[in-house]
Design a protein around this motif. Structure first.
Motif, short mmCIF file in Angstrom:
data_model
loop_
_atom_site.label_atom_id
_atom_site.label_comp_id
_atom_site.label_asym_id
_atom_site.label_seq_id
_atom_site.Cartn_x
_atom_site.Cartn_y
_atom_site.Cartn_z
N ILE A 38 -8.90 4.65 4.38
CA ILE A 38 -9.81 3.70 5.00
C ILE A 38 -9.81 3.92 6.51
O ILE A 38 -10.86 3.97 7.15
N THR A 42 -4.46 2.80 6.86
CA THR A 42 -4.84 2.01 5.69
C THR A 42 -5.38 2.92 4.60
O THR A 42 -6.19 3.80 4.85
N GLU A 44 -6.34 3.15 0.05
CA GLU A 44 -6.72 2.35 -1.10
C GLU A 44 -6.52 3.17 -2.37
O GLU A 44 -6.55 4.39 -2.35
N SER A 46 -7.85 2.80 -6.57
CA SER A 46 -8.69 2.10 -7.53
C SER A 46 -8.05 2.22 -8.90
O SER A 46 -7.79 3.33 -9.38
N CYS A 115 3.52 1.80 0.63
CA CYS A 115 2.36 1.02 1.05
C CYS A 115 2.52 -0.46 0.70
O CYS A 115 2.98 -0.79 -0.39
N ASP A 119 -4.92 -6.39 0.73
CA ASP A 119 -6.12 -7.01 0.16
C ASP A 119 -6.40 -6.37 -1.20
O ASP A 119 -5.99 -5.23 -1.45
N TYR A 121 -9.74 -5.84 -3.69
CA TYR A 121 -11.19 -5.95 -3.86
C TYR A 121 -11.47 -5.80 -5.34
O TYR A 121 -11.23 -4.74 -5.93
N ILE A 130 -6.02 -2.33 -1.46
CA ILE A 130 -6.03 -1.84 -0.08
C ILE A 130 -4.65 -2.11 0.51
O ILE A 130 -4.11 -3.20 0.36
#
Length: 178
Positions: A38, A42, A44, A46, A115, A119, A121, A130
């Motif tokens: 990101i 940062t 992410e 999925s 990590c 957040d 999503y 995230i």
């Protein structure tokens, strides 16, 4: 001539990784190809809503991202074909813990990042976790004199959303395009 494939995501190759988390007190691993950057600190990942990994990520708000080399594929592929709801994956890799509890780092991975989830999503079928990168561990044999990572030497495995993977290894220097 180019062919229109329709509305399909073809942003591949991407690094093939193993996501590590702790679920119900045990290290748990999941092979993943949908990870991304990101910004500089940062990342992410999925994950399908049905995956057991969701439990560990939600309970601990933590995970690790571990790059793979070709020699790690047997254990990584095994993690993909095991059902975490029914089978214990904790012995697939030797782990260590660093700055983030709940984020088991694979000891023989060339690069591991601990990590902290900041957040989530939620999408209809997948949730995107995230996270802030708290620390990155690199096997010293892949470090260059200036401290950067030699990805050509590492030859990480790449995910292409097909029935096979590729190994990265050829460097194209930017200077060659001046």
């Amino acid at each position: 001539m180019r062919k229109n494939l329709g509305a399909k995501n073809k942003l591949y190759p991407m690094p093939l990784v193993v996501i590590g988390t702790v679920a119900e007190g045990k290290n748990h691993y999941m092979l993943a190809g949908h990870v991304g950057i990101i910004d500089h600190g940062t990342v992410e990942v999925s994950i399908h809503k049905s995956r057991y990994s969701q439990k560990g990520l939600r309970d601990n708000q933590a995970y690790s991202i571990n790059l793979l080399t070709e020699d790690m594929l047997p254990a990584a592929n095994q993690s993909a074909f095991m059902n975490g709801w029914k089978e214990d994956k904790s012995n697939l890799f030797e782990a260590e813990f660093g700055a983030v509890a709940g984020a088991p780092l694979i000891k023989n991975a060339p690069v591991s990042m601990a990590c902290q989830v900041i957040d989530i999503y939620e999408r209809p079928d997948f949730d995107i976790f995230i996270a802030r990168v708290a620390e990155t561990l690199v096997d010293e044999k892949y470090l260059q004199e200036d401290g950067s990572i030699d990805y050509a030497k590492m030859a990480p495995v790449m995910f292409v959303a097909q029935k096979h993977h590729y190994v990265l290894g050829t460097e194209c220097k930017l200077e060659a395009y001046k």
